[in-house]
Write a protein that holds these residues in place. Structure first.
Motif, short mmCIF file in Angstrom:
data_model
loop_
_atom_site.label_atom_id
_atom_site.label_comp_id
_atom_site.label_asym_id
_atom_site.label_seq_id
_atom_site.Cartn_x
_atom_site.Cartn_y
_atom_site.Cartn_z
N PRO A 141 0.65 -1.21 -0.05
CA PRO A 141 -0.01 -0.15 -0.02
C PRO A 141 0.80 1.21 -0.13
O PRO A 141 0.39 2.29 -0.46
CB PRO A 141 -0.96 -0.24 1.37
N LEU A 142 2.11 0.99 0.72
CA LEU A 142 2.74 2.77 0.66
C LEU A 142 3.25 2.51 -0.71
O LEU A 142 3.11 3.89 -1.37
CB LEU A 142 4.14 2.23 1.76
N SER A 143 3.84 1.55 -1.20
CA SER A 143 4.23 2.07 -2.71
C SER A 143 3.45 2.64 -3.73
O SER A 143 3.31 3.54 -4.43
CB SER A 143 5.06 0.80 -3.44
N ALA A 144 2.21 1.90 -3.47
CA ALA A 144 0.93 2.16 -4.50
C ALA A 144 0.50 3.63 -4.18
O ALA A 144 0.32 4.28 -5.03
CB ALA A 144 -0.21 1.03 -4.16
N THR A 145 0.54 3.98 -2.94
CA THR A 145 -0.18 5.29 -2.69
C THR A 145 0.99 6.45 -2.85
O THR A 145 0.62 7.43 -3.70
CB THR A 145 -0.29 5.38 -1.06
N LEU A 146 2.37 6.10 -2.73
CA LEU A 146 3.17 7.04 -3.24
C LEU A 146 3.09 7.19 -4.93
O LEU A 146 3.45 8.24 -5.42
CB LEU A 146 4.51 6.78 -2.79
N MET A 147 3.12 5.95 -5.69
CA MET A 147 3.01 6.08 -7.08
C MET A 147 1.82 6.92 -7.45
O MET A 147 2.07 7.65 -8.39
CB MET A 147 3.02 4.64 -7.50
N LEU A 148 0.54 6.59 -6.85
CA LEU A 148 -0.57 7.19 -7.24
C LEU A 148 -0.29 8.96 -6.98
O LEU A 148 -0.64 9.58 -7.87
CB LEU A 148 -1.74 6.65 -6.68
N SER A 149 0.36 9.24 -5.71
CA SER A 149 0.60 10.56 -5.51
C SER A 149 1.33 11.09 -6.57
O SER A 149 1.28 12.41 -7.12
CB SER A 149 1.25 10.66 -4.11
#
Ligand code: HEM
Lengths: 128, 131
Positions: free
Chosen positions: B67-75
Motif C-alpha cells: 500500500p505504501l508504494s501504491a499510494t506514493l506512486m498514485l501521488s
C-alpha cells in the motif's frame, strides 16, 4: 508602425550566451521531455498490469542499448528539472536573485544533475 | 480607489483580480503547489524505479502490492500529470499563435493528459487489488 514590424526585445541574436539563459531554455526542454517520460511510464505500468508476455516485450525494449540511452535521457531530464525547479521555487520565494547567486546556483544544478543521474544508473544497473 | 487613479480598469475588475485570462493566479499557484509536492515524490520515484530496473514481473507486481508504494506512486502520478498538463499549456500558449491551432492543441493537451493519468492509475490499482 505595422504590427509585424515592431522591434523585438531582447534581441536573441546579439546576446552573449550565458549559463542563466541556457538553463532557462533547458528547463523548458526537459519539461517537455518529461512529458514523453510520463508516456513511457504509463506504457511500462500498463505492461506490468497486463501480464508476463507483454511486460517481457516492453522490458526487453527498455533494457536494450537504445532503451537505456532513452532512460538515461529521462533520468537526466528528471534530475535537472527537479534541481532547477527547486531553484525556480527559491526565486518565487524571493531568494537568489543576485547575479552571482544566480550563476552559482546554476553551476550547482548542473553538478547535482550529473552526480544524481550517474548515481541512479549505478543503483539501477550496477554500471552506467 | 482614488479618483485621481488614471487606470482604465473598472473598480470591479480590480477587485476581482482575475486579469485578462480570467483565471487570475490559479494556474500559477497549482503549478507551484504540484512542483513542491513533486520534490520529495520525484526523489522517491527515481530511486524506486532504478531499483526495479532489472526486476522481473513478479517482483514489480509484489512491489506494487505494498500500500505504501501504491499510494506514493498514485501521488506521483496525480501531481506529475497535473503539473505536466499545466506546464505544456504554457508552452503551447507561448509558441502557437494561430487561434484555431492553439485551441486544438490546448484541448488535445487536456484530453491526452487525462487519458494517460487514468490509464496509469488503473494499471497501479489493478496490480494493487488484483489476484
Ligand atoms: C513529473 C514530471 C514533470 C513533468 C512532466 C514536468 C513538466 C513541466 C513542464 C512542461 C513545464 C513548463 C516549462 C516551461 O513553461 O518552460 C514545467 C515547469 C516547471 N516545473 Fe516541472 N515537470 C515535472 C517535474 C517537476 C519537478 C519534480 C519539479 C520540482 C521542483 C518541477 C518544477 C517546475 C517549476 C518550478 C516550473 C515552472 C518554471 C517556470 O516558471 O518557467 N517540475 N514542468
Amino acid at each position: 508602425m505595422a504590427a509585424g514590424n515592431r522591434p523585438l526585445s531582447p534581441h536573441l541574436q546579439v546576446y552573449r550566451w550565458q549559463i542563466t539563459m541556457a538553463l532557462s531554455i533547458v528547463h523548458r526542454i526537459s519539461g517537455v521531455g518529461l512529458a514523453l517520460g510520463m508516456l513511457l511510464l504509463t506504457w511500462w505500468l500498463a505492461a506490468a498490469a497486463s501480464g508476463p508476455e507483454y511486460f517481457d516485450m516492453v522490458h526487453g525494449i527498455m533494457g536494450s542499448v537504445i532503451g537505456r540511452v532513452i532512460l538515461l535521457g529521462f533520468t537526466g531530464s528528471l534530475y535537472f528539472h527537479l534541481c532547477n525547479g527547486i531553484r525556480h521555487l527559491c526565486w518565487d520565494a524571493g531568494y537568489g536573485f543576485e547575479l552571482g547567486a544566480m550563476r552559482n546556483s546554476g553551476i550547482l544544478v548542473i553538478v547535482a544533475t550529473v552526480v544524481l543521474t550517474l548515481g541512479t544508473f549505478l543503483i539501477g544497473y550496477g554500471a552506467v | 480607489m482614488k479618483m485621481t487613479d488614471r487606470s482604465l480598469r473598472t473598480p470591479l475588475a480590480r477587485v476581482r483580480g482575475l486579469g485578462s485570462a480570467k483565471s487570475g493566479t490559479h494556474h500559477f499557484w497549482i503549478q507551484r503547489l504540484t512542483a513542491v509536492a513533486l520534490v520529495p515524490l520525484t526523489i522517491w520515484f527515481a530511486l524506486s524505479i532504478a531499483s526495479l530496473a532489472t526486476a522481473d514481473l513478479p517482483s514489480v507486481q509484489a512491489w506494487m502490492k505494498s500500500p505504501l508504494s501504491a499510494t506514493l506512486m498514485l501521488s506521483f502520478l496525480l501531481a506529475g500529470f497535473w503539473h505536466m498538463k499545466l506546464g505544456l499549456q504554457v508552452v503551447i500558449e507561448d509558441y502557437v499563435h494561430s487561434e484555431w491551432t492553439k485551441v486544438t492543441c490546448l484541448v488535445m493537451n487536456n484530453l491526452i493528459s487525462i487519458f494517460l493519468a487514468l490509464a496509469a492509475t488503473l494499471a497501479v490499482l489493478k496490480m494493487l487489488l488484483g489476484g
